[in-house]
Design a protein around this motif. Structure first.
Motif, PDB file in Angstrom:
ATOM      1  N   MET A   6      57.907  31.767 -13.231  1.00 28.01           N
ATOM      2  CA  MET A   6      57.412  30.919 -14.381  1.00 28.01           C
ATOM      3  C   MET A   6      58.463  30.402 -15.051  1.00 28.01           C
ATOM      4  N   ILE A   7      58.301  28.663 -15.265  1.00 30.08           N
ATOM      5  CA  ILE A   7      59.414  28.069 -15.927  1.00 30.08           C
ATOM      6  C   ILE A   7      58.908  27.305 -17.043  1.00 30.08           C
ATOM      7  N   GLY A   8      59.854  27.044 -18.109  1.00 35.09           N
ATOM      8  CA  GLY A   8      59.525  26.222 -19.193  1.00 35.09           C
ATOM      9  C   GLY A   8      60.486  25.064 -19.068  1.00 35.09           C
ATOM     10  N   PHE A   9      60.084  23.849 -19.976  1.00 35.57           N
ATOM     11  CA  PHE A   9      61.260  22.925 -20.138  1.00 35.57           C
ATOM     12  C   PHE A   9      61.271  22.398 -21.199  1.00 35.57           C
ATOM     13  N   CYS A  10      62.178  22.222 -22.274  1.00 28.19           N
ATOM     14  CA  CYS A  10      62.478  21.698 -23.495  1.00 28.19           C
ATOM     15  C   CYS A  10      63.156  20.570 -23.471  1.00 28.19           C
ATOM     16  N   GLY A  11      62.658  19.496 -24.172  1.00 24.56           N
ATOM     17  CA  GLY A  11      63.259  18.066 -24.212  1.00 24.56           C
ATOM     18  C   GLY A  11      62.663  17.320 -23.327  1.00 24.56           C
ATOM     19  N   LEU A  12      61.791  16.331 -23.846  1.00 19.48           N
ATOM     20  CA  LEU A  12      60.792  15.521 -23.165  1.00 19.48           C
ATOM     21  C   LEU A  12      61.045  13.971 -23.345  1.00 19.48           C
ATOM     22  N   GLY A  13      62.362  13.712 -23.399  1.00 17.40           N
ATOM     23  CA  GLY A  13      62.818  12.424 -23.610  1.00 17.40           C
ATOM     24  C   GLY A  13      62.885  11.740 -22.275  1.00 17.40           C
ATOM     25  N   ARG A  14      63.638  10.518 -22.389  1.00 14.87           N
ATOM     26  CA  ARG A  14      63.582   9.545 -21.182  1.00 14.87           C
ATOM     27  C   ARG A  14      63.840  10.166 -19.914  1.00 14.87           C
ATOM     28  N   MET A  15      64.735  11.092 -19.877  1.00 14.39           N
ATOM     29  CA  MET A  15      64.948  11.824 -18.501  1.00 14.39           C
ATOM     30  C   MET A  15      63.975  13.285 -18.425  1.00 14.39           C
ATOM     31  N   GLY A  16      63.892  13.917 -19.341  1.00 13.88           N
ATOM     32  CA  GLY A  16      62.931  15.038 -19.610  1.00 13.88           C
ATOM     33  C   GLY A  16      61.457  14.802 -18.940  1.00 13.88           C
ATOM     34  N   GLN A  17      60.827  13.655 -19.383  1.00 12.41           N
ATOM     35  CA  GLN A  17      59.383  13.311 -18.765  1.00 12.41           C
ATOM     36  C   GLN A  17      59.367  13.424 -17.493  1.00 12.41           C
ATOM     37  N   PRO A  18      60.320  12.437 -16.812  1.00 14.77           N
ATOM     38  CA  PRO A  18      59.973  12.347 -15.360  1.00 14.77           C
ATOM     39  C   PRO A  18      60.527  13.695 -14.446  1.00 14.77           C
ATOM     40  N   MET A  19      61.440  14.288 -15.107  1.00 10.64           N
ATOM     41  CA  MET A  19      61.770  15.745 -14.369  1.00 10.64           C
ATOM     42  C   MET A  19      60.671  16.659 -14.368  1.00 10.64           C
ATOM     43  N   VAL A  20      60.042  16.676 -15.589  1.00 14.32           N
ATOM     44  CA  VAL A  20      58.829  17.655 -15.642  1.00 14.32           C
ATOM     45  C   VAL A  20      57.626  17.080 -14.963  1.00 14.32           C
ATOM     46  N   ARG A  21      57.566  15.958 -14.692  1.00 15.33           N
ATOM     47  CA  ARG A  21      56.122  15.425 -13.718  1.00 15.33           C
ATOM     48  C   ARG A  21      56.690  15.811 -12.343  1.00 15.33           C
ATOM     49  N   ARG A  22      58.017  15.720 -11.980  1.00 19.19           N
ATOM     50  CA  ARG A  22      58.521  15.977 -10.768  1.00 19.19           C
ATOM     51  C   ARG A  22      58.288  17.321 -10.216  1.00 19.19           C
TER      52      ARG A  22
END
Length: 291
Positions: free
Chosen positions: A2-18
């Motif tokens: 189970m993973i989480g991601f904090c920070g959805l800026g220019r880099m965070g958005q595409p990283m989460v989508r991947r």
């Protein structure tokens, strides 16, 4: 995992989508909720606070602007370390000082027993979108191996550089090379234009020669057109160059070229270009490239 991601800026958005495309169930949090909604629509699960995320996620990944934002997310009142939950590993993709990483890693370990990996990235928004980022890591090898399959969703190279802080030192080396190279490219384009040569053809003319590089091929087009999309801002690069200067001062490292580049980005900020793409450092020189 189970993973989480904090920070959805220019880099965070595409990283989460991947991560979502790779089949991971991802819990997300961001200070401004408007950036959360598109990812929720894509399948992510929204958390109200980092603490809520830490209760449920074994590994949490961060990609925020600066050390203060990292501190607030991890060690703040509703931060990741404020609860005793599932959290075992924090992976910080932010670019901050090595000492800040070491200090926060120690506090995280003391408060909740979780391990810290400083894991700044290189490759920009395009690299995040294409899954080709280079990640330089500081921390325990065992912790890295636990999250390496997750990192593979948006990276092509993950290198353990040493203990906590080593990843940040390596990223500062990266930024030194990038910032000084971009400054040199901008000056070369100014020289071309001031002497009657079409600057937009410099990358074509120099391709395959000693001056050729990924940066030359990417940035000559971005520097010679007025409508450059913001992929990495002047202020972000200036923040990293300021950190380079601080680390060099502590280690008594002579860096005159990096210092000169820092002044260029500082001048760009003073000109009101801080939120613009780094390609706009061309405007520090006298030629305005059509704008």
């Amino acid at each position: 995992m189970m993973i989480g991601f904090c920070g959805l800026g220019r880099m965070g958005q595409p990283m989460v989508r991947r991560l979502l495309q790779a089949g991971y169930q991802v819990r997300v949090w961001n200070r401004s909720r408007d950036k959360v909604l598109p990812l929720v629509e894509a399948g992510a699960i929204c958390c109200d606070t980092p603490a809520q995320m830490a209760e449920q996620c074994e590994a949490v990944f961060l990609c925020v602007f600066d050390a203060q934002a990292v501190y607030d997310t991890v060690l703040g009142e509703q931060g990741l370390a404020s609860v005793q939950g599932a959290l075992r590993i924090v992976v910080d993709h932010s670019s901050i000082s090595p000492q800040a990483s070491r200090d926060m890693a120690a506090q995280l370990q003391q408060r909740c027993g979780a391990h810290w990996l400083d894991a700044p990235v290189s490759g920009g928004v395009g690299g995040a979108e294409q899954g080709t980022l280079a990640i330089m890591v500081g921390g325990q090898a065992a912790a890295l191996e636990r999250v390496r399959p997750v990192l593979a969703a948006y990276s092509q190279r993950v290198t353990l550089m040493g203990a906590v802080g080593a990843g940040q030192v390596t990223k500062l080396c990266n930024q030194t090379i990038v910032a000084t190279t971009l400054t040199a490219i901008a000056e070369a384009l100014s020289l071309a234009n001031d002497n009657g040569v079409d600057a937009s053809r410099i990358s074509e003319a120099l391709g395959g020669g000693w001056a050729d590089s990924v940066l030359l091929q990417l940035f000559v087009p971005r520097m010679t057109r007025p409508d450059t999309q913001v992929k990495a801002s002047v202020d972000t690069m200036l923040k990293d160059l300021n950190t380079v200067a601080q680390l060099a001062s502590v280690s008594h490292t002579s860096m005159p070229v990096a210092h000169a580049a820092q002044q260029t980005y500082r001048n760009a900020h003073r000109m009101g270009l801080g939120k613009e793409d780094v390609a706009r450092i061309t405007q520090v020189n006298s030629y305005n490239y059509g704008e």
